[in-house]
Design a protein around this motif. Structure first.
Motif, PDB file in Angstrom:
ATOM      1  N   ALA A 153     -34.298  13.306  18.230  1.00 52.59           N
ATOM      2  CA  ALA A 153     -34.687  14.504  17.497  1.00 52.59           C
ATOM      3  C   ALA A 153     -33.800  14.700  16.280  1.00 52.59           C
ATOM      4  N   GLU A 154     -32.568  14.211  16.373  1.00 47.56           N
ATOM      5  CA  GLU A 154     -31.603  14.317  15.284  1.00 47.56           C
ATOM      6  C   GLU A 154     -30.517  13.266  15.491  1.00 47.56           C
ATOM      7  N   GLU A 155     -29.621  13.178  14.537  1.00 43.68           N
ATOM      8  CA  GLU A 155     -28.520  12.227  14.662  1.00 43.68           C
ATOM      9  C   GLU A 155     -27.599  12.657  15.803  1.00 43.68           C
ATOM     10  N   ILE A 156     -27.170  11.691  16.603  1.00 41.99           N
ATOM     11  CA  ILE A 156     -26.315  11.959  17.759  1.00 41.99           C
ATOM     12  C   ILE A 156     -24.855  11.739  17.383  1.00 41.99           C
ATOM     13  N   ASP A 157     -23.988  12.627  17.858  1.00 41.52           N
ATOM     14  CA  ASP A 157     -22.552  12.500  17.633  1.00 41.52           C
ATOM     15  C   ASP A 157     -22.020  11.364  18.500  1.00 41.52           C
ATOM     16  N   ALA A 158     -21.733  10.235  17.880  1.00 37.17           N
ATOM     17  CA  ALA A 158     -21.305   9.049  18.626  1.00 37.17           C
ATOM     18  C   ALA A 158     -19.887   9.171  19.165  1.00 37.17           C
ATOM     19  N   THR A 159     -19.166  10.235  18.790  1.00 35.48           N
ATOM     20  CA  THR A 159     -17.808  10.434  19.308  1.00 35.48           C
ATOM     21  C   THR A 159     -17.792  11.319  20.548  1.00 35.48           C
ATOM     22  N   ASP A 160     -18.947  11.782  20.968  1.00 35.27           N
ATOM     23  CA  ASP A 160     -19.062  12.618  22.167  1.00 35.27           C
ATOM     24  C   ASP A 160     -18.458  11.875  23.363  1.00 35.27           C
ATOM     25  N   GLU A 161     -17.566  12.527  24.088  1.00 34.21           N
ATOM     26  CA  GLU A 161     -16.886  11.881  25.220  1.00 34.21           C
ATOM     27  C   GLU A 161     -17.859  11.441  26.299  1.00 34.21           C
ATOM     28  N   ASN A 162     -18.968  12.174  26.458  1.00 35.77           N
ATOM     29  CA  ASN A 162     -19.961  11.774  27.452  1.00 35.77           C
ATOM     30  C   ASN A 162     -20.661  10.471  27.067  1.00 35.77           C
ATOM     31  N   LEU A 163     -20.598  10.136  25.788  1.00 34.92           N
ATOM     32  CA  LEU A 163     -21.156   8.870  25.315  1.00 34.92           C
ATOM     33  C   LEU A 163     -20.113   7.759  25.368  1.00 34.92           C
ATOM     34  N   THR A 164     -18.938   8.031  24.828  1.00 34.67           N
ATOM     35  CA  THR A 164     -17.923   6.983  24.733  1.00 34.67           C
ATOM     36  C   THR A 164     -17.490   6.466  26.097  1.00 34.67           C
ATOM     37  N   CYS A 165     -17.601   7.294  27.125  1.00 34.11           N
ATOM     38  CA  CYS A 165     -17.202   6.860  28.466  1.00 34.11           C
ATOM     39  C   CYS A 165     -18.133   5.785  29.024  1.00 34.11           C
ATOM     40  N   LEU A 166     -19.330   5.661  28.438  1.00 33.26           N
ATOM     41  CA  LEU A 166     -20.289   4.681  28.938  1.00 33.26           C
ATOM     42  C   LEU A 166     -19.848   3.237  28.681  1.00 33.26           C
ATOM     43  N   GLN A 167     -18.875   3.070  27.791  1.00 39.30           N
ATOM     44  CA  GLN A 167     -18.349   1.720  27.565  1.00 39.30           C
ATOM     45  C   GLN A 167     -17.750   1.170  28.854  1.00 39.30           C
ATOM     46  N   ASN A 168     -17.169   2.039  29.660  1.00 35.58           N
ATOM     47  CA  ASN A 168     -16.547   1.615  30.914  1.00 35.58           C
ATOM     48  C   ASN A 168     -17.339   2.049  32.143  1.00 35.58           C
ATOM     49  N   ASP A 169     -17.972   3.223  32.084  1.00 34.28           N
ATOM     50  CA  ASP A 169     -18.712   3.733  33.237  1.00 34.28           C
ATOM     51  C   ASP A 169     -20.179   3.322  33.150  1.00 34.28           C
ATOM     52  N   ARG A 170     -20.451   2.074  33.473  1.00 32.20           N
ATOM     53  CA  ARG A 170     -21.798   1.524  33.303  1.00 32.20           C
ATOM     54  C   ARG A 170     -22.621   1.540  34.584  1.00 32.20           C
ATOM     55  N   LEU A 171     -21.943   1.551  35.722  1.00 28.61           N
ATOM     56  CA  LEU A 171     -22.644   1.469  37.005  1.00 28.61           C
ATOM     57  C   LEU A 171     -23.257   2.816  37.368  1.00 28.61           C
ATOM     58  N   MET A 172     -24.418   2.762  38.035  1.00 32.55           N
ATOM     59  CA  MET A 172     -25.158   3.947  38.461  1.00 32.55           C
ATOM     60  C   MET A 172     -25.562   4.802  37.255  1.00 32.55           C
ATOM     61  N   PHE A 173     -25.924   4.143  36.184  1.00 27.76           N
ATOM     62  CA  PHE A 173     -26.395   4.813  34.982  1.00 27.76           C
ATOM     63  C   PHE A 173     -27.807   5.338  35.221  1.00 27.76           C
ATOM     64  N   CYS A 174     -28.018   6.625  34.996  1.00 29.57           N
ATOM     65  CA  CYS A 174     -29.323   7.245  35.200  1.00 29.57           C
ATOM     66  C   CYS A 174     -29.988   7.481  33.845  1.00 29.57           C
ATOM     67  N   VAL A 175     -31.042   6.750  33.587  1.00 30.35           N
ATOM     68  CA  VAL A 175     -31.733   6.824  32.300  1.00 30.35           C
ATOM     69  C   VAL A 175     -32.302   8.215  32.068  1.00 30.35           C
ATOM     70  N   GLU A 176     -32.944   8.781  33.064  1.00 30.81           N
ATOM     71  CA  GLU A 176     -33.588  10.081  32.911  1.00 30.81           C
ATOM     72  C   GLU A 176     -32.567  11.180  32.617  1.00 30.81           C
ATOM     73  N   ASP A 177     -31.422  11.141  33.277  1.00 33.49           N
ATOM     74  CA  ASP A 177     -30.380  12.141  33.018  1.00 33.49           C
ATOM     75  C   ASP A 177     -29.854  12.012  31.592  1.00 33.49           C
ATOM     76  N   PHE A 178     -29.658  10.780  31.160  1.00 33.84           N
ATOM     77  CA  PHE A 178     -29.167  10.560  29.807  1.00 33.84           C
ATOM     78  C   PHE A 178     -30.155  11.110  28.785  1.00 33.84           C
ATOM     79  N   ALA A 179     -31.423  10.794  28.977  1.00 29.26           N
ATOM     80  CA  ALA A 179     -32.450  11.256  28.046  1.00 29.26           C
ATOM     81  C   ALA A 179     -32.485  12.780  27.983  1.00 29.26           C
TER      82      ALA A 179
END
Length: 207
Positions: A153-179
């Motif tokens: 819908a708009e540009e996403i803040d790529a520095t958001d901690e909930n995003l940056t943590c995905l570099q390491n927290d990859r397991l049990m990733f829920c696509v629907e929750d992220f969306a």
């Protein structure tokens, strides 16, 4: 004569437009059906993408369930999609069968994510999770690797901690929750392929 030529041109153009509409409708139906047949819908996402996301690993084209040798997926895939000018997109790829399809208790494993994608150029986009090549574990049978494209819908803040943590927290990733967290609607395009550890034959024991 000029009028006749103009009429023929109009009729020809109209016929081409109808053919394109028919092709897009058939492609839409095939994408939705393929995602359903592979149990991606409703197990992973609630709604299938309506459009096909072109994807290649080198010369290997991915086409809704292609069986691919994992070693061919070392490099980033090349993507093709008719984006809307001025829009940002999120692209992700993940393994839904973790640790295996029969017992996906750790679903899903995020293999890579990019936000604020423009013109399907991942190299110039904001990389959230560095790409990890497919690596099915021995004895776990076939894995399904899913590619999804979301329109932002708009540009996403790529520095958001909930995003940056995905570099390491990859397991049990829920696509629907992220969306939902980033106000992404249903995926606009998608594709997927399968891969299995080379020594896993049809008679191998799957965990």
């Amino acid at each position: 004569m000029k009028l006749l030529i103009a009429c023929i041109a109009v009729v020809t153009l109209a016929a081409e437009v109808e053919l394109q509409k028919s092709y897009r409708q058939r492609r839409k139906n095939s994408v939705v059906k393929a995602f359903s047949d592979a149990d991606i819908v409703p197990e992973v996402i609630a709604t299938a993408p309506e459009q096909f996301l072109g994807a290649w690993y080198g010369e290997n084209e991915i086409n809704l369930g292609t069986d691919m040798f994992a070693g061919d997926g070392i490099e980033l895939p090349t993507l093709e999609y008719d984006v809307e000018p001025g829009c940002f997109y999120t692209f992700m790829i993940f393994d839904k069968d973790v640790p295996c399809a029969k017992n996906p208790s750790w679903r899903s494993y995020l293999m890579g994510m990019w936000v604020n994608v423009v013109d399907m150029d991942l190299e110039s986009s904001c990389e959230i999770a560095t790409y990890v090549a497919p690596s099915p574990i021995p004895g776990t049978g076939p894995h399904t690797y899913i590619m999804l494209l979301y329109k932002q819908a708009e540009e996403i803040d790529a520095t958001d901690e909930n995003l940056t943590c995905l570099q390491n927290d990859r397991l049990m990733f829920c696509v629907e929750d992220f969306a939902a967290n980033y106000s992404l609607c249903d995926p606009v395009a998608g594709n997927f392929y399968t891969s299995v550890f080379p020594m896993d034959g049809p008679n191998s024991k799957v965990a």
